[in-house]
Structures are given as C-alpha cells and as structure tokens.
Design a protein around this motif. Structure first.
Motif, PDB file in Angstrom:
ATOM      1  N   THR A  11      23.453  55.791  20.600  1.00 46.80           N
ATOM      2  CA  THR A  11      24.374  54.800  21.149  1.00 46.80           C
ATOM      3  C   THR A  11      25.718  54.791  20.439  1.00 46.80           C
ATOM      4  OG1 THR A  11      23.398  53.111  19.723  1.00 46.80           O
ATOM      5  CG2 THR A  11      22.505  53.312  21.957  1.00 46.80           C
ATOM      6  N   ASP A  12      25.778  55.337  19.217  1.00 43.47           N
ATOM      7  CA  ASP A  12      27.029  55.396  18.469  1.00 43.47           C
ATOM      8  C   ASP A  12      26.841  56.405  17.348  1.00 43.47           C
ATOM      9  OD1 ASP A  12      29.652  54.778  17.890  1.00 43.47           O
ATOM     10  OD2 ASP A  12      29.196  52.887  16.877  1.00 43.47           O
ATOM     11  N   GLY A  13      27.932  56.972  16.864  1.00 44.27           N
ATOM     12  CA  GLY A  13      27.814  57.927  15.769  1.00 44.27           C
ATOM     13  C   GLY A  13      29.152  58.554  15.439  1.00 44.27           C
ATOM     14  N   GLY A  14      29.203  59.210  14.303  1.00 41.36           N
ATOM     15  CA  GLY A  14      30.424  59.875  13.882  1.00 41.36           C
ATOM     16  C   GLY A  14      30.251  60.440  12.488  1.00 41.36           C
ATOM     17  N   GLY A  15      31.360  60.894  11.925  1.00 46.89           N
ATOM     18  CA  GLY A  15      31.304  61.445  10.586  1.00 46.89           C
ATOM     19  C   GLY A  15      32.476  62.378  10.336  1.00 46.89           C
ATOM     20  N   THR A  16      32.374  63.130   9.237  1.00 46.04           N
ATOM     21  CA  THR A  16      33.433  64.060   8.862  1.00 46.04           C
ATOM     22  C   THR A  16      32.826  65.376   8.376  1.00 46.04           C
ATOM     23  OG1 THR A  16      33.489  63.182   6.616  1.00 46.04           O
ATOM     24  CG2 THR A  16      35.077  62.258   8.182  1.00 46.04           C
ATOM     25  N   TYR A  17      33.629  66.424   8.501  1.00 48.88           N
ATOM     26  CA  TYR A  17      33.287  67.736   7.964  1.00 48.88           C
ATOM     27  C   TYR A  17      34.380  68.134   7.002  1.00 48.88           C
ATOM     28  CZ  TYR A  17      32.687  72.760   7.566  1.00 48.88           C
ATOM     29  OH  TYR A  17      32.527  74.029   7.073  1.00 48.88           O
ATOM     30  N   ASN A  18      34.002  68.559   5.789  1.00 42.12           N
ATOM     31  CA  ASN A  18      34.958  69.034   4.795  1.00 42.12           C
ATOM     32  C   ASN A  18      34.878  70.562   4.770  1.00 42.12           C
ATOM     33  OD1 ASN A  18      36.220  69.931   2.415  1.00 42.12           O
ATOM     34  ND2 ASN A  18      35.881  67.949   1.438  1.00 42.12           N
ATOM     35  N   PRO A  19      35.872  71.256   5.330  1.00 41.33           N
ATOM     36  CA  PRO A  19      35.803  72.712   5.378  1.00 41.33           C
ATOM     37  C   PRO A  19      35.898  73.375   4.004  1.00 41.33           C
ATOM     38  CG  PRO A  19      37.882  71.936   6.311  1.00 41.33           C
ATOM     39  CD  PRO A  19      37.047  70.735   6.012  1.00 41.33           C
ATOM     40  N   SER A  20      36.478  72.694   3.020  1.00 34.54           N
ATOM     41  CA  SER A  20      36.572  73.267   1.665  1.00 34.54           C
ATOM     42  C   SER A  20      35.208  73.342   0.998  1.00 34.54           C
ATOM     43  CB  SER A  20      37.517  72.441   0.798  1.00 34.54           C
ATOM     44  OG  SER A  20      38.813  72.446   1.347  1.00 34.54           O
ATOM     45  N   THR A  21      34.436  72.274   1.123  1.00 31.67           N
ATOM     46  CA  THR A  21      33.117  72.226   0.491  1.00 31.67           C
ATOM     47  C   THR A  21      31.990  72.547   1.473  1.00 31.67           C
ATOM     48  OG1 THR A  21      32.923  69.855   0.949  1.00 31.67           O
ATOM     49  CG2 THR A  21      33.871  70.490  -1.183  1.00 31.67           C
ATOM     50  N   PHE A  39      28.877  68.258   5.625  1.00 29.60           N
ATOM     51  CA  PHE A  39      28.885  67.355   6.768  1.00 29.60           C
ATOM     52  C   PHE A  39      28.373  65.997   6.293  1.00 29.60           C
ATOM     53  CE2 PHE A  39      28.271  71.557   8.517  1.00 29.60           C
ATOM     54  CZ  PHE A  39      28.961  71.557   9.719  1.00 29.60           C
ATOM     55  N   LYS A  40      29.120  64.925   6.563  1.00 30.98           N
ATOM     56  CA  LYS A  40      28.648  63.558   6.313  1.00 30.98           C
ATOM     57  C   LYS A  40      28.711  62.848   7.647  1.00 30.98           C
ATOM     58  CE  LYS A  40      29.989  63.167   1.518  1.00 30.98           C
ATOM     59  NZ  LYS A  40      30.616  62.346   0.487  1.00 30.98           N
ATOM     60  N   PHE A  41      27.552  62.341   8.099  1.00 32.78           N
ATOM     61  CA  PHE A  41      27.534  61.736   9.421  1.00 32.78           C
ATOM     62  C   PHE A  41      26.529  60.601   9.498  1.00 32.78           C
ATOM     63  CE2 PHE A  41      24.318  64.963   9.516  1.00 32.78           C
ATOM     64  CZ  PHE A  41      23.321  64.478  10.341  1.00 32.78           C
ATOM     65  N   TRP A  42      26.634  59.859  10.575  1.00 34.66           N
ATOM     66  CA  TRP A  42      25.726  58.748  10.849  1.00 34.66           C
ATOM     67  C   TRP A  42      25.562  58.649  12.366  1.00 34.66           C
ATOM     68  CZ3 TRP A  42      27.424  54.847  13.977  1.00 34.66           C
ATOM     69  CH2 TRP A  42      28.788  54.803  14.190  1.00 34.66           C
ATOM     70  N   TYR A  43      24.468  58.054  12.768  1.00 31.27           N
ATOM     71  CA  TYR A  43      24.306  57.728  14.185  1.00 31.27           C
ATOM     72  C   TYR A  43      23.320  56.576  14.324  1.00 31.27           C
ATOM     73  CZ  TYR A  43      20.026  60.600  14.066  1.00 31.27           C
ATOM     74  OH  TYR A  43      18.800  61.133  13.766  1.00 31.27           O
ATOM     75  N   THR A  44      23.463  55.880  15.434  1.00 32.96           N
ATOM     76  CA  THR A  44      22.567  54.792  15.803  1.00 32.96           C
ATOM     77  C   THR A  44      21.822  55.236  17.052  1.00 32.96           C
ATOM     78  OG1 THR A  44      24.155  53.196  14.946  1.00 32.96           O
ATOM     79  CG2 THR A  44      22.450  52.339  16.395  1.00 32.96           C
ATOM     80  N   ASN A  45      20.514  55.072  17.042  1.00 31.60           N
ATOM     81  CA  ASN A  45      19.740  55.423  18.228  1.00 31.60           C
ATOM     82  C   ASN A  45      18.742  54.323  18.555  1.00 31.60           C
ATOM     83  OD1 ASN A  45      18.146  56.534  15.867  1.00 31.60           O
ATOM     84  ND2 ASN A  45      16.666  56.868  17.511  1.00 31.60           N
ATOM     85  N   THR A  46      18.311  54.331  19.803  1.00 34.15           N
ATOM     86  CA  THR A  46      17.329  53.359  20.258  1.00 34.15           C
ATOM     87  C   THR A  46      16.049  54.073  20.656  1.00 34.15           C
ATOM     88  OG1 THR A  46      18.172  53.467  22.509  1.00 34.15           O
ATOM     89  CG2 THR A  46      19.079  51.746  21.101  1.00 34.15           C
ATOM     90  N   ASP A  47      14.963  53.383  20.457  1.00 36.82           N
ATOM     91  CA  ASP A  47      13.648  53.854  20.880  1.00 36.82           C
ATOM     92  C   ASP A  47      12.933  52.642  21.430  1.00 36.82           C
ATOM     93  OD1 ASP A  47      11.285  55.164  21.333  1.00 36.82           O
ATOM     94  OD2 ASP A  47      10.777  55.421  19.214  1.00 36.82           O
ATOM     95  N   GLY A  48      12.890  52.559  22.735  1.00 32.19           N
ATOM     96  CA  GLY A  48      12.338  51.347  23.346  1.00 32.19           C
ATOM     97  C   GLY A  48      13.275  50.186  23.074  1.00 32.19           C
ATOM     98  N   ASN A  49      12.747  49.131  22.474  1.00 34.26           N
ATOM     99  CA  ASN A  49      13.583  47.975  22.158  1.00 34.26           C
ATOM    100  C   ASN A  49      13.972  47.932  20.683  1.00 34.26           C
ATOM    101  OD1 ASN A  49      11.130  47.329  21.086  1.00 34.26           O
ATOM    102  ND2 ASN A  49      10.940  45.328  22.081  1.00 34.26           N
ATOM    103  N   LYS A  50      13.780  49.029  19.946  1.00 37.40           N
ATOM    104  CA  LYS A  50      14.149  49.088  18.535  1.00 37.40           C
ATOM    105  C   LYS A  50      15.403  49.935  18.349  1.00 37.40           C
ATOM    106  CE  LYS A  50       9.507  48.430  16.787  1.00 37.40           C
ATOM    107  NZ  LYS A  50       8.490  48.901  15.858  1.00 37.40           N
ATOM    108  N   THR A  51      16.237  49.527  17.398  1.00 42.86           N
ATOM    109  CA  THR A  51      17.466  50.265  17.077  1.00 42.86           C
ATOM    110  C   THR A  51      17.376  50.758  15.637  1.00 42.86           C
ATOM    111  OG1 THR A  51      18.743  48.886  18.587  1.00 42.86           O
ATOM    112  CG2 THR A  51      19.982  50.081  16.911  1.00 42.86           C
TER     113      THR A  51
END
Length: 75
Positions: A39-49, A52-64
């Motif tokens: 349902t939402d997510g994002g993050g960054t990629y550092n090409p020097s190092t 990947f640092k990222f996060w996301y929100t997901n649902t499964d039935g009625n749980k988030t």
C-alpha cells in the motif's frame, strides 16, 4: 507429496515477493509481485556503496505490516 510441497513453496514466493525499481534520482519504488499487496513504500539507493535502504507497508486480510530493510553486497 513432493508435488504438493512445490505448490506450497511457489505460493509462498508469490505471496511474499516484491520488486524494487531504482529511479533516476536514486529513490526506490517498491511494488508487490503477484499476490503481495503493497500500500506504500519507498527508499534510497547509494550507488557509491551499492546499498539499498527501503521500507514498505503491506496488507494481509485485515492486518497491516511494515517492513524496513537494508540490502548490502555480501563480503
């Protein structure tokens, strides 16, 4: 029995896999693959190092759920 086991593994992958796209500004877009509803997510990629640092929100039935992760190259 082995055939059933393979179906369970494939089902789990489809339900828990995501795609990460690196945008031109090194931000990340995170989307669900097949059955994972993100349902939402994002993050960054550092090409020097190459980190990947990222996060996301997901649902499964009625749980988030929220997942936060850092992916680095193996040493």
């Amino acid at each position: 029995m082995e055939s059933n086991w393979n179906q369970i593994i494939i089902g789990n992958v489809a339900a828990n896999t995501y795609n990460i796209s690196v945008n031109a500004d090194n931000t990340l877009t995170v989307t669900g693959y097949d059955k994972l509803v993100i349902t939402d997510g994002g993050g960054t990629y550092n090409p020097s190092t190459k980190v990947f640092k990222f996060w996301y929100t997901n649902t499964d039935g009625n749980k988030t759920y929220r997942t936060e992760a850092t992916l680095t190259k193996s040493k």
